[in-house]
Design a protein around this motif. Structure first.
Motif, PDB file in Angstrom:
ATOM      1  N   UNK A  84       0.869  -1.167   0.000  1.00  0.00           N
ATOM      2  CA  UNK A  84       0.000   0.000   0.000  1.00  0.00           C
ATOM      3  C   UNK A  84       0.903   1.214   0.000  1.00  0.00           C
ATOM      4  N   UNK A  85       0.327   2.369  -0.381  1.00  0.00           N
ATOM      5  CA  UNK A  85       1.142   3.570  -0.532  1.00  0.00           C
ATOM      6  C   UNK A  85       1.858   3.927   0.762  1.00  0.00           C
ATOM      7  N   UNK A  86       1.194   3.653   1.882  1.00  0.00           N
ATOM      8  CA  UNK A  86       1.751   4.073   3.160  1.00  0.00           C
ATOM      9  C   UNK A  86       2.385   2.911   3.918  1.00  0.00           C
ATOM     10  N   UNK A  87       2.638   1.815   3.237  1.00  0.00           N
ATOM     11  CA  UNK A  87       3.118   0.648   3.978  1.00  0.00           C
ATOM     12  C   UNK A  87       4.161  -0.115   3.175  1.00  0.00           C
ATOM     13  N   UNK A  88       5.368  -0.169   3.703  1.00  0.00           N
ATOM     14  CA  UNK A  88       6.438  -0.912   3.059  1.00  0.00           C
ATOM     15  C   UNK A  88       6.601  -2.242   3.771  1.00  0.00           C
ATOM     16  N   UNK A  89       6.173  -3.280   3.120  1.00  0.00           N
ATOM     17  CA  UNK A  89       6.317  -4.601   3.707  1.00  0.00           C
ATOM     18  C   UNK A  89       7.539  -5.282   3.117  1.00  0.00           C
ATOM     19  N   UNK A  90       7.957  -6.338   3.759  1.00  0.00           N
ATOM     20  CA  UNK A  90       9.063  -7.138   3.259  1.00  0.00           C
ATOM     21  C   UNK A  90       8.592  -8.552   3.004  1.00  0.00           C
ATOM     22  N   UNK A  91       9.245  -9.221   2.052  1.00  0.00           N
ATOM     23  CA  UNK A  91       9.103 -10.660   1.959  1.00  0.00           C
ATOM     24  C   UNK A  91      10.454 -11.264   1.615  1.00  0.00           C
ATOM     25  N   UNK A  92      10.552 -12.576   1.817  1.00  0.00           N
ATOM     26  CA  UNK A  92      11.820 -13.252   1.582  1.00  0.00           C
ATOM     27  C   UNK A  92      11.962 -13.493   0.081  1.00  0.00           C
ATOM     28  N   UNK A  93      13.094 -13.080  -0.465  1.00  0.00           N
ATOM     29  CA  UNK A  93      13.285 -13.081  -1.907  1.00  0.00           C
ATOM     30  C   UNK A  93      13.185 -14.476  -2.527  1.00  0.00           C
ATOM     31  N   UNK A  94      13.627 -15.487  -1.792  1.00  0.00           N
ATOM     32  CA  UNK A  94      13.668 -16.829  -2.376  1.00  0.00           C
ATOM     33  C   UNK A  94      12.284 -17.433  -2.619  1.00  0.00           C
ATOM     34  N   UNK A  95      11.251 -16.870  -1.993  1.00  0.00           N
ATOM     35  CA  UNK A  95       9.918 -17.396  -2.239  1.00  0.00           C
ATOM     36  C   UNK A  95       9.595 -17.279  -3.723  1.00  0.00           C
ATOM     37  N   UNK A  96       8.938 -18.270  -4.240  1.00  0.00           N
ATOM     38  CA  UNK A  96       8.618 -18.267  -5.668  1.00  0.00           C
ATOM     39  C   UNK A  96       7.915 -16.966  -6.038  1.00  0.00           C
ATOM     40  N   UNK A  97       8.134 -16.496  -7.264  1.00  0.00           N
ATOM     41  CA  UNK A  97       7.501 -15.258  -7.716  1.00  0.00           C
ATOM     42  C   UNK A  97       6.006 -15.328  -7.490  1.00  0.00           C
ATOM     43  N   UNK A 107      -7.815  -5.633   4.132  1.00  0.00           N
ATOM     44  CA  UNK A 107      -6.367  -5.483   4.118  1.00  0.00           C
ATOM     45  C   UNK A 107      -5.625  -6.819   4.010  1.00  0.00           C
ATOM     46  N   UNK A 108      -6.348  -7.900   3.798  1.00  0.00           N
ATOM     47  CA  UNK A 108      -5.716  -9.198   3.675  1.00  0.00           C
ATOM     48  C   UNK A 108      -4.933  -9.274   2.360  1.00  0.00           C
ATOM     49  N   UNK A 109      -3.761  -9.895   2.404  1.00  0.00           N
ATOM     50  CA  UNK A 109      -2.950 -10.063   1.195  1.00  0.00           C
ATOM     51  C   UNK A 109      -2.937 -11.534   0.797  1.00  0.00           C
ATOM     52  N   UNK A 144     -12.819 -12.429  -1.622  1.00  0.00           N
ATOM     53  CA  UNK A 144     -14.080 -13.168  -1.663  1.00  0.00           C
ATOM     54  C   UNK A 144     -14.823 -13.173  -0.317  1.00  0.00           C
ATOM     55  N   UNK A 145     -14.097 -12.855   0.771  1.00  0.00           N
ATOM     56  CA  UNK A 145     -14.785 -12.762   2.067  1.00  0.00           C
ATOM     57  C   UNK A 145     -15.576 -11.466   2.161  1.00  0.00           C
ATOM     58  N   UNK A 146     -15.047 -10.423   1.558  1.00  0.00           N
ATOM     59  CA  UNK A 146     -15.662  -9.098   1.668  1.00  0.00           C
ATOM     60  C   UNK A 146     -16.563  -8.776   0.488  1.00  0.00           C
TER      61      UNK A 146
END
Ligand SMILES: [Zn+2]
Ligand SMILES: [Zn+2]
Length: 151
Positions: A84-97, A107-109, A144-146
């Motif tokens: 999101x514009x106001x949120x910088x999250x991280x993830x582990x690079x090795x996870x498949x694209x 806000x669920x990803x 689909x929940x919302x």
């Protein structure tokens, strides 16, 4: 060329080898690094603050979390994703694209295979020559929940 390259990066296993990940990046497997990576793998996506909160339960200082995160990003073990514009999250690079689907209501990803994007991006490239950067793909919408009242 003496650099050894082992073909271990096939598909992300359920329990990735966190130590091996650090070693491959030329880093020692210190406790904060191991904790941080394992936590990020468990959470899939987290901001520095969320990680700091989760990790400090383990008795590691917040400043250490931030410093470790910066270091891991510099060597390419983790990456930032602007979910999101106001949120910088991280993830582990090795996870498949993967392609991120963020619900604007809850806000669920959700993660889906990035290959789904290929059809779109190659069509765009064919028609316009524009090369889409698919490093951090995020689509927003309603999950689909919302979404029972959408349509
Ligand atoms: Zn991700
Ligand atoms: Zn939702």
């Amino acid at each position: 060329v003496t650099g050894e390259r082992r073909g271990t990066a096939t598909r992300a296993p359920d329990r990735p080898d966190v130590k091996g990940l650090l070693r491959a990046a030329g880093l020692r497997a210190t406790a904060p690094r191991l904790h941080l990576l394992q936590t990020l793998l468990d959470l899939h996506h987290a901001t520095a603050d969320e990680l700091a909160r989760a990790i400090t339960d383990e008795g590691i200082a917040v400043s250490t979390v931030y410093r470790t995160l910066e270091h891991l990003e510099r060597v390419g073990v983790v990456r930032q994703v602007a979910l999101a514009a106001d949120r910088r999250s991280y993830h582990v690079t090795m996870l498949a694209d993967h392609l991120h689907l963020r619900c604007t209501r809850c806000d669920r990803v959700t993660e889906v295979d990035a290959a789904l994007l290929t059809t779109l991006t190659s069509a765009i490239e064919d028609q316009t020559g524009f090369r889409v950067d698919t490093a951090y793909p995020v689509l927003t919408g309603v999950c689909n929940h919302c979404g029972d009242r959408v349509g």
